[in-house]
Design a protein around this motif. Structure first.
Motif, PDB file in Angstrom:
ATOM      1  N   LYS A  97      20.176  27.180   2.221  1.00  0.00           N
ATOM      2  CA  LYS A  97      20.805  27.355   3.542  1.00  0.00           C
ATOM      3  C   LYS A  97      21.009  28.819   3.918  1.00  0.00           C
ATOM      4  O   LYS A  97      20.778  29.196   5.072  1.00  0.00           O
TER       5      LYS A  97
ATOM      6  N   LEU B 287      18.852  32.335  11.790  1.00  0.00           N
ATOM      7  CA  LEU B 287      19.619  32.133  13.029  1.00  0.00           C
ATOM      8  C   LEU B 287      19.280  33.345  13.893  1.00  0.00           C
ATOM      9  O   LEU B 287      19.510  34.488  13.472  1.00  0.00           O
TER      10      LEU B 287
ATOM     11  N   ILE C 295      28.254  26.208   9.162  1.00  0.00           N
ATOM     12  CA  ILE C 295      27.007  25.488   9.408  1.00  0.00           C
ATOM     13  C   ILE C 295      26.768  24.544   8.237  1.00  0.00           C
ATOM     14  O   ILE C 295      26.569  24.985   7.098  1.00  0.00           O
TER      15      ILE C 295
ATOM     16  N   PRO D  79      22.309  19.988  10.733  1.00  0.00           N
ATOM     17  CA  PRO D  79      21.419  20.620  11.715  1.00  0.00           C
ATOM     18  C   PRO D  79      22.069  20.871  13.083  1.00  0.00           C
ATOM     19  O   PRO D  79      21.798  21.883  13.728  1.00  0.00           O
ATOM     20  N   HIS D  80      22.949  19.981  13.520  1.00  0.00           N
ATOM     21  CA  HIS D  80      23.630  20.163  14.808  1.00  0.00           C
ATOM     22  C   HIS D  80      24.415  21.485  14.851  1.00  0.00           C
ATOM     23  O   HIS D  80      24.458  22.160  15.887  1.00  0.00           O
ATOM     24  N   ASP D  81      25.019  21.861  13.718  1.00  0.00           N
ATOM     25  CA  ASP D  81      25.799  23.109  13.666  1.00  0.00           C
ATOM     26  C   ASP D  81      24.896  24.323  13.884  1.00  0.00           C
ATOM     27  O   ASP D  81      25.285  25.295  14.530  1.00  0.00           O
ATOM     28  N   LEU D  82      23.681  24.260  13.332  1.00  0.00           N
ATOM     29  CA  LEU D  82      22.745  25.370  13.498  1.00  0.00           C
ATOM     30  C   LEU D  82      22.282  25.458  14.955  1.00  0.00           C
ATOM     31  O   LEU D  82      22.191  26.557  15.519  1.00  0.00           O
ATOM     32  N   ALA D  83      22.037  24.301  15.562  1.00  0.00           N
ATOM     33  CA  ALA D  83      21.635  24.280  16.968  1.00  0.00           C
ATOM     34  C   ALA D  83      22.731  24.883  17.844  1.00  0.00           C
ATOM     35  O   ALA D  83      22.463  25.673  18.752  1.00  0.00           O
ATOM     36  N   LEU D  84      23.990  24.550  17.559  1.00  0.00           N
ATOM     37  CA  LEU D  84      25.125  25.109  18.323  1.00  0.00           C
ATOM     38  C   LEU D  84      25.199  26.625  18.142  1.00  0.00           C
ATOM     39  O   LEU D  84      25.444  27.363  19.106  1.00  0.00           O
TER      40      LEU D  84
ATOM     41  N   GLU E 150      22.761  28.662  17.494  1.00  0.00           N
ATOM     42  CA  GLU E 150      21.666  29.284  18.255  1.00  0.00           C
ATOM     43  C   GLU E 150      22.070  29.417  19.725  1.00  0.00           C
ATOM     44  O   GLU E 150      21.782  30.433  20.361  1.00  0.00           O
ATOM     45  N   LEU E 151      22.767  28.418  20.247  1.00  0.00           N
ATOM     46  CA  LEU E 151      23.208  28.462  21.650  1.00  0.00           C
ATOM     47  C   LEU E 151      24.242  29.564  21.884  1.00  0.00           C
ATOM     48  O   LEU E 151      24.353  30.114  22.973  1.00  0.00           O
ATOM     49  N   GLN E 152      25.025  29.850  20.837  1.00  0.00           N
ATOM     50  CA  GLN E 152      26.086  30.858  20.958  1.00  0.00           C
ATOM     51  C   GLN E 152      25.527  32.270  21.038  1.00  0.00           C
ATOM     52  O   GLN E 152      26.219  33.190  21.451  1.00  0.00           O
TER      53      GLN E 152
END
Ligand code: CTP
Ligand code: MG
Length: 219
Positions: A22, A27, A206, A209-214, A216-218
């Motif tokens: 991980k 990121l 993180i 996978p959802h945490d990583l996507a969030l 990236e949005l930040q």
């Protein structure tokens, strides 16, 4: 005050399910572990030790800055932090232990932890309130009770310690059957009071996978 940062980066990231450990996952094009190291430095930490998985030691050394000390971690987070702590220099007064999995931790959180140590706390953790209704369920998934959430807090990293206090607590915990999910629990098991400062939602861990996507949005 001379502060050493320890970054626990030796996990495999099973729940994230990437092909890499991980902490090496990118990121914004940069490995999570590099974000975590920079957050500590930007917040005022003087030097950094990173615990990494043995098979990928070379890959970590290749991406980390030259002045970061890399050590091989262990099978548990506690073992990884123990290894890094042994490598932390003895002239340090303070140790901040941070998860590589919290890449977007604002430097202000690091600074708040350092300030609490400078003010005399031997142990300090960043915390956030619990906002959801929180209940207890039995093994069948049936709700058996409510939990008053007022006094509950979610604990983040970096967690800060007086260095000799943390070293003594880890020594006392060695060989005990207790499983620790963070460093403040190790210190509390040794009877040391743990103080709190305000955490930050951006210091979220993180895990899936959802945490990583969030994250990236930040960016
Ligand atoms: N960690 C570590 N050594 C271990 C296990 C975990 O240094 N043996 C570190 C991870 O690299 C991570 C932090 O502890 O930065 C928090 O752990 P977690 O989020 O659970 O990461 P992983 O253990 O890698 O993930 P998973 O539990 O999903 O496998
Ligand atoms: Mg884990």
């Amino acid at each position: 005050m001379h502060a050493v940062g320890i970054v626990a980066a030796a996990g495999s990231g099973l729940r994230l399910g990437a092909e890499l450990p991980k902490a090496l996952v990118l990121l914004g094009g940069r490995p999570l572990v590099c974000w975590a190291v920079e957050a500590l430095r930007a917040g005022g930490v003087d030097e950094v030790v990173v615990a990494v998985p043995a098979p990928q030691q070379a890959a970590f050394t290749a991406v980390l800055p030259d002045d970061v000390h890399v050590v091989v971690g262990g099978d548990t987070r506690t073992a990884s932090v123990r290894a890094a702590l042994a490598a932390a220099r003895e002239h340090a007064d303070a140790v901040l232990v941070h998860d590589a999995a919290r890449p977007l931790t604002p430097p202000e959180v690091v600074a708040r932890v350092l300030a609490a140590l400078a003010a005399g706390a031997a142990a300090v953790v960043p915390v956030l309130p619990v906002v959801d209704t929180t209940v207890v369920v039995d093994p069948d998934g049936l709700v058996t009770g409510d939990v008053a959430r007022g006094p509950l807090r979610r604990v983040q990293t970096p967690q800060g310690f007086d260095r000799t206090t943390l070293v003594a607590a880890y020594a006392a915990a060695h060989g005990s059957a207790a499983e620790f999910t963070d460093d403040a629990s190790v210190v509390r098991a040794a009877g040391i009071p743990v103080h709190t400062v305000a955490g930050d939602e951006r210091a979220a861990k993180i895990t899936v996978p959802h945490d990583l996507a969030l994250a990236e949005l930040q960016l």
